[in-house]
Design a protein around this motif. Structure first.
Motif, PDB file in Angstrom:
ATOM      1  N   LEU A 385      -0.253 -17.395   9.058  1.00 39.69           N
ATOM      2  CA  LEU A 385       0.887 -17.396   8.130  1.00 39.69           C
ATOM      3  C   LEU A 385       0.587 -16.562   6.884  1.00 39.69           C
ATOM      4  O   LEU A 385       1.440 -15.802   6.410  1.00 39.69           O
ATOM      5  N   LYS A 386      -0.674 -16.714   6.392  1.00 39.95           N
ATOM      6  CA  LYS A 386      -1.059 -15.940   5.200  1.00 39.95           C
ATOM      7  C   LYS A 386      -1.000 -14.441   5.496  1.00 39.95           C
ATOM      8  O   LYS A 386      -0.528 -13.658   4.692  1.00 39.95           O
ATOM      9  N   GLU A 387      -1.493 -14.086   6.666  1.00 34.37           N
ATOM     10  CA  GLU A 387      -1.484 -12.681   7.098  1.00 34.37           C
ATOM     11  C   GLU A 387      -0.045 -12.173   7.130  1.00 34.37           C
ATOM     12  O   GLU A 387       0.273 -11.083   6.611  1.00 34.37           O
ATOM     13  N   ALA A 388       0.832 -12.997   7.708  1.00 39.31           N
ATOM     14  CA  ALA A 388       2.251 -12.613   7.804  1.00 39.31           C
ATOM     15  C   ALA A 388       2.857 -12.474   6.405  1.00 39.31           C
ATOM     16  O   ALA A 388       3.662 -11.551   6.154  1.00 39.31           O
ATOM     17  N   GLU A 389       2.441 -13.367   5.483  1.00 45.17           N
ATOM     18  CA  GLU A 389       2.964 -13.334   4.110  1.00 45.17           C
ATOM     19  C   GLU A 389       2.520 -12.035   3.416  1.00 45.17           C
ATOM     20  O   GLU A 389       3.331 -11.367   2.761  1.00 45.17           O
ATOM     21  N   ARG A 390       1.213 -11.726   3.653  1.00 42.82           N
ATOM     22  CA  ARG A 390       0.692 -10.480   3.053  1.00 42.82           C
ATOM     23  C   ARG A 390       1.455  -9.280   3.584  1.00 42.82           C
ATOM     24  O   ARG A 390       1.832  -8.374   2.842  1.00 42.82           O
ATOM     25  N   ASP A 391       1.702  -9.288   4.850  1.00 42.36           N
ATOM     26  CA  ASP A 391       2.468  -8.202   5.489  1.00 42.36           C
ATOM     27  C   ASP A 391       3.816  -8.037   4.827  1.00 42.36           C
ATOM     28  O   ASP A 391       4.254  -6.928   4.484  1.00 42.36           O
ATOM     29  N   LEU A 392       4.475  -9.199   4.688  1.00 42.06           N
ATOM     30  CA  LEU A 392       5.818  -9.199   4.112  1.00 42.06           C
ATOM     31  C   LEU A 392       5.797  -8.671   2.671  1.00 42.06           C
ATOM     32  O   LEU A 392       6.665  -7.866   2.284  1.00 42.06           O
ATOM     33  N   GLN A 393       4.779  -9.135   1.919  1.00 36.21           N
ATOM     34  CA  GLN A 393       4.662  -8.722   0.521  1.00 36.21           C
ATOM     35  C   GLN A 393       4.483  -7.196   0.451  1.00 36.21           C
ATOM     36  O   GLN A 393       5.143  -6.521  -0.353  1.00 36.21           O
ATOM     37  N   GLY A 394       3.606  -6.677   1.307  1.00 36.37           N
ATOM     38  CA  GLY A 394       3.359  -5.235   1.360  1.00 36.37           C
ATOM     39  C   GLY A 394       4.638  -4.467   1.630  1.00 36.37           C
ATOM     40  O   GLY A 394       4.949  -3.470   0.962  1.00 36.37           O
ATOM     41  N   ARG A 395       5.386  -4.974   2.680  1.00 37.85           N
ATOM     42  CA  ARG A 395       6.630  -4.286   3.039  1.00 37.85           C
ATOM     43  C   ARG A 395       7.635  -4.354   1.901  1.00 37.85           C
ATOM     44  O   ARG A 395       8.382  -3.411   1.636  1.00 37.85           O
ATOM     45  N   PHE A 396       7.635  -5.509   1.175  1.00 43.62           N
ATOM     46  CA  PHE A 396       8.549  -5.679   0.050  1.00 43.62           C
ATOM     47  C   PHE A 396       8.222  -4.678  -1.068  1.00 43.62           C
ATOM     48  O   PHE A 396       9.113  -4.004  -1.599  1.00 43.62           O
ATOM     49  N   GLU A 397       6.897  -4.563  -1.343  1.00 40.91           N
ATOM     50  CA  GLU A 397       6.458  -3.636  -2.396  1.00 40.91           C
ATOM     51  C   GLU A 397       6.843  -2.205  -2.031  1.00 40.91           C
ATOM     52  O   GLU A 397       7.338  -1.445  -2.866  1.00 40.91           O
ATOM     53  N   GLN A 398       6.624  -1.889  -0.734  1.00 40.46           N
ATOM     54  CA  GLN A 398       6.940  -0.533  -0.265  1.00 40.46           C
ATOM     55  C   GLN A 398       8.431  -0.247  -0.436  1.00 40.46           C
ATOM     56  O   GLN A 398       8.838   0.818  -0.915  1.00 40.46           O
ATOM     57  N   LEU A 399       9.241  -1.244  -0.056  1.00 37.67           N
ATOM     58  CA  LEU A 399      10.705  -1.079  -0.186  1.00 37.67           C
ATOM     59  C   LEU A 399      11.105  -0.926  -1.657  1.00 37.67           C
ATOM     60  O   LEU A 399      11.992  -0.119  -1.982  1.00 37.67           O
ATOM     61  N   LYS A 400      10.393  -1.744  -2.499  1.00 35.23           N
ATOM     62  CA  LYS A 400      10.699  -1.682  -3.933  1.00 35.23           C
ATOM     63  C   LYS A 400      10.411  -0.268  -4.470  1.00 35.23           C
ATOM     64  O   LYS A 400      11.218   0.315  -5.201  1.00 35.23           O
ATOM     65  N   ARG A 401       9.254   0.246  -4.040  1.00 32.74           N
ATOM     66  CA  ARG A 401       8.876   1.606  -4.486  1.00 32.74           C
ATOM     67  C   ARG A 401       9.887   2.635  -4.000  1.00 32.74           C
ATOM     68  O   ARG A 401      10.358   3.490  -4.752  1.00 32.74           O
ATOM     69  N   LEU A 402      10.263   2.492  -2.759  1.00 33.41           N
ATOM     70  CA  LEU A 402      11.238   3.416  -2.155  1.00 33.41           C
ATOM     71  C   LEU A 402      12.542   3.387  -2.940  1.00 33.41           C
ATOM     72  O   LEU A 402      13.149   4.423  -3.240  1.00 33.41           O
ATOM     73  N   HIS A 403      12.937   2.138  -3.266  1.00 29.73           N
ATOM     74  CA  HIS A 403      14.176   1.930  -3.997  1.00 29.73           C
ATOM     75  C   HIS A 403      14.102   2.593  -5.387  1.00 29.73           C
ATOM     76  O   HIS A 403      15.030   3.300  -5.829  1.00 29.73           O
ATOM     77  N   ALA A 404      12.930   2.411  -6.051  1.00 29.69           N
ATOM     78  CA  ALA A 404      12.760   2.992  -7.400  1.00 29.69           C
ATOM     79  C   ALA A 404      12.805   4.511  -7.338  1.00 29.69           C
ATOM     80  O   ALA A 404      13.462   5.161  -8.174  1.00 29.69           O
ATOM     81  N   ASP A 405      12.128   5.060  -6.281  1.00 30.58           N
ATOM     82  CA  ASP A 405      12.129   6.534  -6.113  1.00 30.58           C
ATOM     83  C   ASP A 405      13.544   7.047  -5.918  1.00 30.58           C
ATOM     84  O   ASP A 405      13.965   8.052  -6.529  1.00 30.58           O
ATOM     85  N   GLU A 406      14.254   6.334  -5.019  1.00 29.87           N
ATOM     86  CA  GLU A 406      15.638   6.768  -4.735  1.00 29.87           C
ATOM     87  C   GLU A 406      16.493   6.693  -6.001  1.00 29.87           C
ATOM     88  O   GLU A 406      17.314   7.580  -6.268  1.00 29.87           O
TER      89      GLU A 406
END
Ligand code: GTP
Ligand code: MG
Length: 451
Positions: A385-406
């Protein structure tokens, strides 16, 4: 006196009437001491007159006659080999016989119980027949249903014995006392199915082999066939029932009869006139085979040995040898033993306690194992579950960055558009000013010309 009564009672419990009679034949006061464990200081006394305990054997016989007897015969043999005919001939009656089909998918056992009476003796007879024996393509498993049947009867008896409230005195004992094994009168040798089946059964039941339809084989061939069968049984270690020799009243006849095994029998319920009397026989165009004529076949020998002389021994052997072996194996399988590893006697209670303790330890061990397994699984799940949470957090951060760039890119575009728009506005104002100035200049020129 009390001790001898005890001995007699014990013998009676085992239905060993024959042995009781034998003991009592030799019994006199001086012999009482023989029954006692050594060194207990019991003195033999002679009686001054008649007391009456010499009637004990009669009491026992009367009781047995009242209770009646039971005897169970298992007939093993191929379909149509003459099992039912022989049973009818042996007991001089007509049992319900149904012809079996040769196309049974597997061997079945058919048991039928009858109440018979001869003089004042009642006999509850069970005849068990194998149906479809040896008819299947794969004959290897033919013996298994027979073994299972015999074991089931032992198991029922054992269960009754182990009950708190036992009723062995009126229990219908269905254990097989005698197994008549019908050998096909081929004159060659035993079939492998015969050897395998007898080998599987010899420790479970008293096997009496018989050569069926002995009228279809010549006298010299029969003699050789008997020798061949016995040598094959010996070389394959098959233990057939031997008529007992420990009772001197029947030892002589039993020794002679042991030498005649396997009995070559002929069965028939048909009566044919021979001389001036009617006899059981099979009539052929060339002559008559008399069932009860000892120079024609061994039927009389079989009847004498099975019913008249050794029926009680067969019952006794079933109880003391075959059932005892089954019971011992079964109880050992369940973990009961008479002695511990140091050969000290162990009571049933001790074994039970030890078994219970063993079970509790095993239970505790299993519980611990399961608990550990549970904790391990929870840990694994948690890390998953922790691994999955970390994954999700990473993807969220990536999306956030993408969103900021856009967003930044869009803002840049907007700024450029705004700049374009304001420069366009300026140019338009300049153009409008120019246009207004040129219009004013043109108007002045016109006025000057008119003037
Ligand atoms: N020659 C000869 N024929 C016999 C003898 N005993 C029985 N038969 C005949 O063999 C046939 C089958 O006899 P059964 O007694 O029904 O045989 P079974 O083994 O009980 O047969 P299933 O129960 O159907 O398996 C009958 O026609 C009998 O008359 C015998 O000793 N000699
Ligand atoms: Mg039959």
């Amino acid at each position: 006196y009390l001790l001898s009564v005890k001995v007699i009672e014990n013998m009676a419990v085992q239905s060993n009437l024959h042995t009781v009679r034998k003991w009592l034949q030799h019994l006199d006061n001086d012999l009482f001491v023989q029954f006692l464990p050594q060194g207990q200081g019991v003195r033999p006394l002679s009686l001054a007159g008649h007391v009456g305990f010499d009637s004990l054997p009669d009491q026992l016989v009367n009781k047995s006659i009242c209770q009646g007897f039971c005897f169970n015969i298992l007939c093993i043999g191929e379909t149509g080999i003459g099992k039912s005919t022989l049973m009818d001939t042996l007991f001089n009656t007509n049992f319900e016989n149904l012809e079996s089909s040769h196309f049974e998918p597997q061997v079945k056992l058919h048991a039928q119980t009858y109440d018979l009476q001869e003089s004042n003796v009642r006999l509850r007879l069970t005849v068990v027949n194998t149906v479809g024996f040896g008819d299947q393509m794969n004959k290897q498993e033919s013996y298994q249903p027979v073994v299972d049947y015999i074991d089931r009867q032992f198991e029922s008896y054992l269960q009754e014995e182990l009950k708190i409230k036992r009723s062995l005195h009126n229990y219908h004992d269905s254990r097989v006392h005698a197994c008549l094994y019908f050998i096909s009168p081929s004159g060659h040798s035993l079939k492998s199915l015969d050897l395998v089946t007898m080998k599987k059964l010899d420790s479970k039941v008293n096997i009496i082999p018989v050569i069926a339809k002995a009228d279809t084989i010549s006298k010299s061939e029969l003699h050789k066939f008997k020798i061949k069968i016995m040598s094959e049984l010996v070389s394959n270690g098959v233990q057939i029932y031997q008529f007992p020799l420990d009772d001197e009243t029947v030892a002589k006849v039993n020794t002679t009869m042991n030498g005649h095994l396997p009995f070559a029998v002929v069965g028939s319920t048909e009566e044919v006139s021979v001389g001036n009397k009617m006899v059981k026989a099979r009539q052929y165009p060339w002559g008559v085979v008399q069932v009860e004529n000892e120079s024609h076949c061994d039927f009389v020998k079989l009847r004498e040995m099975l019913i008249c002389v050794n029926m009680e021994d067969l019952r006794e052997q079933t109880h003391t040898r075959h059932y005892e072996l089954y019971r011992r194996c079964k109880l050992e399988e369940m973990g009961f033993k008479d002695t511990d590893p140091e050969c000290k006697p162990v009571s049933l209670q001790q074994t039970y306690e030890a078994k219970r303790q063993e079970f509790l330890v095993e239970l505790q061990k299993r519980e611990d194992e399961m608990r550990q397994m549970f904790v391990q699984r929870v840990k694994e799940k948690e890390s998953e579950l922790k691994e999955a949470e970390r994954d999700l957090q990473g993807r969220f951060e990536q999306l956030k960055r993408l969103h900021a760039d856009e967003k930044a890119a869009l803002e840049e575009k907007k700024r450029l558009l705004d700049e374009d728009q304001s420069s366009f506005g300026k140019r338009r104002a300049a153009a409008q000013l120019l246009q207004a100035q040129s219009l004013t200049a043109n108007g002045k020129k016109d006025k000057d010309r008119k003037k």
